[in-house]
Scaffold this motif. Structure first.
Motif, PDB file in Angstrom:
ATOM      1  N   UNK A   1      23.372 -12.382  87.921  1.00 44.49           N
ATOM      2  CA  UNK A   1      24.099 -11.549  88.868  1.00 44.49           C
ATOM      3  C   UNK A   1      24.657 -10.320  88.155  1.00 44.49           C
ATOM      4  N   UNK A   2      24.120  -9.141  88.508  1.00 44.40           N
ATOM      5  CA  UNK A   2      24.616  -7.894  87.901  1.00 44.40           C
ATOM      6  C   UNK A   2      25.985  -7.560  88.488  1.00 44.40           C
TER       7      UNK A   2
ATOM      8  N   UNK B   1      26.509  -8.136  82.777  1.00 42.87           N
ATOM      9  CA  UNK B   1      27.470  -7.030  82.856  1.00 42.87           C
ATOM     10  C   UNK B   1      26.791  -5.663  82.861  1.00 42.87           C
ATOM     11  N   UNK B   2      27.266  -4.769  83.736  1.00 40.86           N
ATOM     12  CA  UNK B   2      26.777  -3.391  83.805  1.00 40.86           C
ATOM     13  C   UNK B   2      27.977  -2.460  83.888  1.00 40.86           C
ATOM     14  N   UNK B   3      27.717  -1.161  83.688  1.00 36.09           N
ATOM     15  CA  UNK B   3      28.814  -0.192  83.659  1.00 36.09           C
ATOM     16  C   UNK B   3      28.806   0.763  84.846  1.00 36.09           C
TER      17      UNK B   3
ATOM     18  N   UNK C   1      21.000  -0.795  89.617  1.00 35.36           N
ATOM     19  CA  UNK C   1      19.657  -0.533  90.141  1.00 35.36           C
ATOM     20  C   UNK C   1      18.608  -0.761  89.064  1.00 35.36           C
ATOM     21  N   UNK C   2      18.874  -0.252  87.860  1.00 35.16           N
ATOM     22  CA  UNK C   2      17.921  -0.417  86.759  1.00 35.16           C
ATOM     23  C   UNK C   2      17.733  -1.892  86.423  1.00 35.16           C
TER      24      UNK C   2
ATOM     25  N   UNK D   1      13.950  -3.682  86.752  1.00 34.36           N
ATOM     26  CA  UNK D   1      13.200  -4.152  85.602  1.00 34.36           C
ATOM     27  C   UNK D   1      13.380  -5.648  85.327  1.00 34.36           C
ATOM     28  N   UNK D   2      14.041  -6.356  86.256  1.00 37.12           N
ATOM     29  CA  UNK D   2      14.087  -7.803  86.172  1.00 37.12           C
ATOM     30  C   UNK D   2      15.092  -8.388  85.216  1.00 37.12           C
ATOM     31  N   UNK D   3      16.018  -7.577  84.699  1.00 37.31           N
ATOM     32  CA  UNK D   3      17.044  -8.144  83.829  1.00 37.31           C
ATOM     33  C   UNK D   3      18.186  -8.768  84.635  1.00 37.31           C
TER      34      UNK D   3
END
Length: 547
Positions: A359-360, A393-395, A401-402, A406-408
């Motif tokens: 989960x991003x 974790x994302x910023x 979206x990225x 790309x499946x991460x």
């Protein structure tokens, strides 16, 4: 040599010959393995060439296997036979094969060919050439969406729960967020309400024997003007309205160039040859595949394909390649798994097909309020799903979206603007939306004006000829901020799309929006920065209130 010795020699030779003959017979009859085919066997065959025992005998000779039939009474019984090892292989329709693949890890080794050699047909929405949907499809503008324009139109389906005529188009529309599921997501009857909600209460979901039933019926519904869109397969129009002999065309057909297919929803698969990879070894699978594929090159085999399997040939494939596109659509249909399980009389429960969900989430370095930590959400989902759920974790929204592209990451919550970019630019899909405090999943964007303004008078005078939006030209506008959704993007999109405002500058440069605003409204229009008095919703309303 004594008589006794001669007798013993003769006896020895006789025994040797006898044993030799027996051993020779065993070698001659010995098979390399066994194979059991699950098949819906009839009690009697009027045409002996249709008896599946002929197929079993043919494969037995080609493979040097002992090949037998396992009689079943339904597609569901085929799945059960493969699941529990009562049979090794079965040929079944796409729906039951999908259930076997998705729920019980059955695999595909081959698929039969249609008359044109394909192992699928494509499902399309067919519209009239003079419709707004056709125009949006053919205008080469990626931002005019023909599927969005289907909302509110009268749809022509081939029948209830038909593949290309209902399941695939509705799975596509639900999966990509065009249509909302109306009702219990675990009840297949919910699909009927969903159709009527997204399209029209007058949409055609015909019963067998009625005029608009089937592929020809759906196209007739469109042709006669009873509906705005017909859901059918790629060959439907040519089959009924574009024959080499025009006298074979249906009398209700329009000219062929009056029909336009929208982009295909996906591929409906032909009958696959299914097996259980946990039971059948690789060497047997490969030998069987080669034997089935080679049948079309053999006179006897070709005859069996035609008479028993109703196909011209079998090609090698696998579950992902053959059923993947179909699965993407069908899995979005409410209650479909329960429906197929009931239809095929299958016992069992649905289990997850993945081990981990990522989960991003925009994670903070520290949480003063521990209840706001997204790890709590991950732990909750993990307990409910019975699989591991991890936070990725994302910023930023862009990073979300990225990660999905790309499946991460597998899943993410994001705002409407970022979600729109992910959907339109990268093919991401929405599966759910959060609710606002009043239970809605949206808010409406408005232009608010003073009650004593000419715009208010034009809106409230009951005259269709007085247009309040046209009167906004030259006025000073109050926006919530640069590129804000309700405060800028939605209103300007509306004004540009409805040709009130003209784009000033490069259409591919977002900074042109500022020039467009100042040109249509006023050079004094407010586009505030964060922290300034007129920023945000309160700031825009303050801007209007203070004049």
């Amino acid at each position: 040599m004594t008589a006794k010795s001669n007798a013993m020699t003769i006896i020895f030779l006789l025994i040797s010959c006898l044993l030799s003959g027996c051993v020779g017979d065993e070698i001659q009859d010995e098979k390399d393995g066994t194979l059991v085919i699950a098949f819906e066997v009839q009690a009697d065959y009027e045409n002996i060439d249709e008896n599946p025992q002929i197929l079993a005998d043919y494969l037995s000779e080609k493979m040097n296997y002992d090949v037998t039939l396992y009689s079943v009474s339904s597609e569901g019984a085929m799945i059960e036979a493969l699941r529990f090892g009562n049979a090794d292989v079965a040929i079944m329709d796409g729906g039951s094969a999908w259930v076997g693949w998705q729920q019980y890890d059955l695999e595909v080794l081959g698929a039969d060919q249609k008359s044109d050699g394909r192992t699928y047909y494509e499902a399309h929405a067919w519209v009239r050439a003079d419709s707004e949907m056709a125009e949006a499809h053919l205008d080469d503008n990626r931002y005019t969406d023909p599927f969005a324009l289907l909302s509110g139109k009268t749809s022509c389906h081939t029948g209830w729960l038909k593949s290309a005529g209902m399941l695939m188009p509705m799975g596509y529309l639900i999966g990509l967020g065009y249509a909302n599921v109306i009702g219990d997501p675990n009840d297949i009857e919910t699909l009927r309400n969903t159709v009527f909600s997204y399209f029209s209460e007058d949409s055609s979901i015909p019963d067998s024997g009625t005029p608009y039933y089937g592929y020809s019926g759906a196209l007739k519904c469109l042709s006669e003007g009873a509906g705005d869109v017909a859901f059918a397969k790629d060959s439907t129009v040519d089959s009924y309205c574009n024959n080499e002999d025009p006298s074979e065309n249906e009398e209700w057909c329009l000219e062929i160039d009056e029909y336009v297919p929208l982009p295909a929803f996906g591929r409906s698969p032909s009958h696959p040859v299914m097996y259980n990879p946990e039971i059948m070894d690789v060497s047997t699978m490969e030998l069987l595949t080669d034997s089935l594929v080679g049948m079309s090159d053999d006179t006897e085999g070709a005859k069996i394909l035609e008479n028993i399997l109703n196909t011209g040939g079998i090609v090698k494939t696998n579950a992902q390649d053959h059923l993947g596109s179909y699965s993407t659509m069908i899995s979005n249909i409410p209650g479909i798994s329960a429906y197929y399980s009931d239809k095929y009389d299958i016992n069992g429960t649905v289990s997850p097909t993945v081990d981990t969900i990522r989960l991003a989430f925009e994670v903070k370095s520290d949480y003063e309020n521990i209840d706001e930590n997204p790890q709590l959400l991950a732990d909750y989902l993990s307990e409910k799903l019975g699989i591991s759920v991890e936070i990725y974790p994302v910023t930023s929204e862009g990073a979300i979206i990225e990660a999905l592209r790309f499946g991460t990451a597998d899943l993410a919550f994001m705002d409407g603007g970022a979600a729109w970019v992910g959907w339109k630019e990268y093919g991401l899909a929405a599966m759910a939306a959060d609710q606002k405090s009043d239970g809605r999943t949206y808010y409406e964007a408005h232009a608010w004006v003073r009650a004593d303004s000419e715009m208010a008078n034009a809106h409230l005078d009951g005259e269709a000829s007085t247009d309040p939006f046209a009167l906004l030209s030259g006025k000073t506008s109050c926006h919530t901020g640069w590129l804000k959704s309700a405060g800028m993007l939605l209103p300007l999109g509306y004004l540009i799309g409805n040709e009130y405002a003209e784009v000033i500058g490069d259409e591919n440069d977002i900074s042109s929006l500022r020039d467009t605003i100042h040109n249509y409204f006023s050079e004094n229009s407010s586009i505030p920065d964060s922290g300034t008095p007129y920023y945000g919703y309160s700031g825009a309303l303050k801007c209007l209130s203070e004049g």
